[in-house]
Scaffold this active site. Sequence first.
Site, PDB file in Angstrom:
ATOM      1  CG  ASP A 164      -2.069   0.922   1.165  1.00 17.37           C
ATOM      2  OD1 ASP A 164      -1.806   2.135   0.983  1.00 17.37           O
ATOM      3  OD2 ASP A 164      -3.215   0.492   1.302  1.00 17.37           O
ATOM      4  CG  HIS A 178     -13.018  -3.710 -11.812  1.00 17.37           C
ATOM      5  ND1 HIS A 178     -12.279  -2.665 -11.313  1.00 17.37           N
ATOM      6  CD2 HIS A 178     -14.292  -3.488 -11.412  1.00 17.37           C
ATOM      7  CE1 HIS A 178     -13.075  -1.846 -10.654  1.00 17.37           C
ATOM      8  NE2 HIS A 178     -14.310  -2.325 -10.700  1.00 17.37           N
ATOM      9  CG  ASN A 213     -11.896  -0.562   4.520  1.00 13.49           C
ATOM     10  OD1 ASN A 213     -12.195  -0.978   5.627  1.00 13.49           O
ATOM     11  ND2 ASN A 213     -10.719  -0.028   4.260  1.00 13.49           N
ATOM     12  N   GLY A 229     -15.148   3.272   4.381  1.00  8.94           N
ATOM     13  CA  GLY A 229     -13.763   3.656   4.137  1.00  8.94           C
ATOM     14  C   GLY A 229     -13.185   3.137   2.839  1.00  8.94           C
ATOM     15  CG  HIS A 233      -9.853  -3.741  -8.575  1.00  4.09           C
ATOM     16  ND1 HIS A 233      -9.514  -3.751  -9.914  1.00  4.09           N
ATOM     17  CD2 HIS A 233      -9.473  -4.947  -8.079  1.00  4.09           C
ATOM     18  CE1 HIS A 233      -8.952  -4.910 -10.215  1.00  4.09           C
ATOM     19  NE2 HIS A 233      -8.916  -5.658  -9.099  1.00  4.09           N
ATOM     20  CG  HIS A 279      -8.564  -3.644  -1.931  1.00  9.52           C
ATOM     21  ND1 HIS A 279      -9.498  -2.880  -2.599  1.00  9.52           N
ATOM     22  CD2 HIS A 279      -8.283  -2.972  -0.800  1.00  9.52           C
ATOM     23  CE1 HIS A 279      -9.757  -1.786  -1.915  1.00  9.52           C
ATOM     24  NE2 HIS A 279      -9.040  -1.815  -0.802  1.00  9.52           N
TER      25      HIS A 279
HETATM   26  P1  AMP Z   1      -9.595   1.088   0.591  1.00  7.73           P
HETATM   27  O1  AMP Z   1      -9.591   2.500   1.160  1.00  7.73           O
HETATM   28  O2  AMP Z   1      -9.995   0.023   1.546  1.00  7.73           O
HETATM   29  O3  AMP Z   1     -10.397   1.064  -0.702  1.00  7.73           O
HETATM   30  O4  AMP Z   1      -8.087   0.772   0.243  1.00  7.73           O
HETATM   31  C1  AMP Z   1      -7.435   1.302  -0.864  1.00  7.73           C
HETATM   32  C2  AMP Z   1      -5.983   1.381  -0.523  1.00  7.73           C
HETATM   33  O5  AMP Z   1      -5.274   1.515  -1.735  1.00  7.73           O
HETATM   34  C3  AMP Z   1      -5.600   2.588   0.345  1.00  7.73           C
HETATM   35  O6  AMP Z   1      -5.032   2.119   1.559  1.00  7.73           O
HETATM   36  C4  AMP Z   1      -4.582   3.347  -0.515  1.00  7.73           C
HETATM   37  O7  AMP Z   1      -3.507   3.842   0.237  1.00  7.73           O
HETATM   38  C5  AMP Z   1      -4.129   2.282  -1.498  1.00  7.73           C
HETATM   39  N1  AMP Z   1      -3.686   2.766  -2.792  1.00  7.73           N
HETATM   40  C6  AMP Z   1      -4.310   3.677  -3.603  1.00  7.73           C
HETATM   41  N2  AMP Z   1      -3.606   3.838  -4.740  1.00  7.73           N
HETATM   42  C7  AMP Z   1      -2.526   3.012  -4.664  1.00  7.73           C
HETATM   43  C8  AMP Z   1      -1.415   2.732  -5.520  1.00  7.73           C
HETATM   44  N3  AMP Z   1      -1.261   3.344  -6.703  1.00  7.73           N
HETATM   45  N4  AMP Z   1      -0.491   1.836  -5.104  1.00  7.73           N
HETATM   46  C9  AMP Z   1      -0.619   1.223  -3.906  1.00  7.73           C
HETATM   47  N5  AMP Z   1      -1.636   1.435  -3.044  1.00  7.73           N
HETATM   48  C10 AMP Z   1      -2.583   2.313  -3.412  1.00  7.73           C
HETATM   49 ZN    ZN Z   2     -10.241  -2.403 -11.319  1.00  3.57          ZN
END
Ligand code: AMP
Ligand code: ZN
Length: 143
Positions: free
Chosen positions: A29, A45, A85, A91, A96, A98
Amino acid sequence: MDCIFCDIAEKISEAEIIFENEKFLAFLDINPVNYGHTLVIPKKHYDNFLTIPATELEELTRLTQYLSGAIKRALKADGFNVISNNGITAGQSVFHFHFHIIPRFENDFHMRPRTIEYNTSEIESYAEKIKESISKYEGLLNG
Ligand code: AMP
Ligand code: ZN
């Protein structure tokens, strides 16, 4: 579709990748809550936990379990959180699906900022509402 995780899966955007196979990808992250904070994604996706097909979810969950153990050992973490989340209110910021794997170290931070209290009738009524909704889908789970 404009999706940063699809771009990472397609190598259009860079990420610090720690694991990759045909279907899944895990990377660090960029805005971590702790050292080694990892995201595990399907390359295809799906918006969230409710829309990823069961077979892919099973494989992704198994992979997340394996990677959690590897991360814990590698960083000598005391524990870890596996989090998903779903929805803006919860949050979610990248739509996509994860899993987050967040390594935890003694006395690092509190994950639960607050708790609420039920009275007896409230807890029963919440349980009833949820059970009623579950019963409508029992057939689905029992095959
Ligand atoms: P969520 O808020 O649960 O949707 O988690 C998304 C996560 O993706 C957040 O913790 C961001 O810091 C992380 N994130 C967003 N863009 C990137 C990126 N380009 N590379 C790595 N992590 C990312
Ligand atoms: Zn996607």
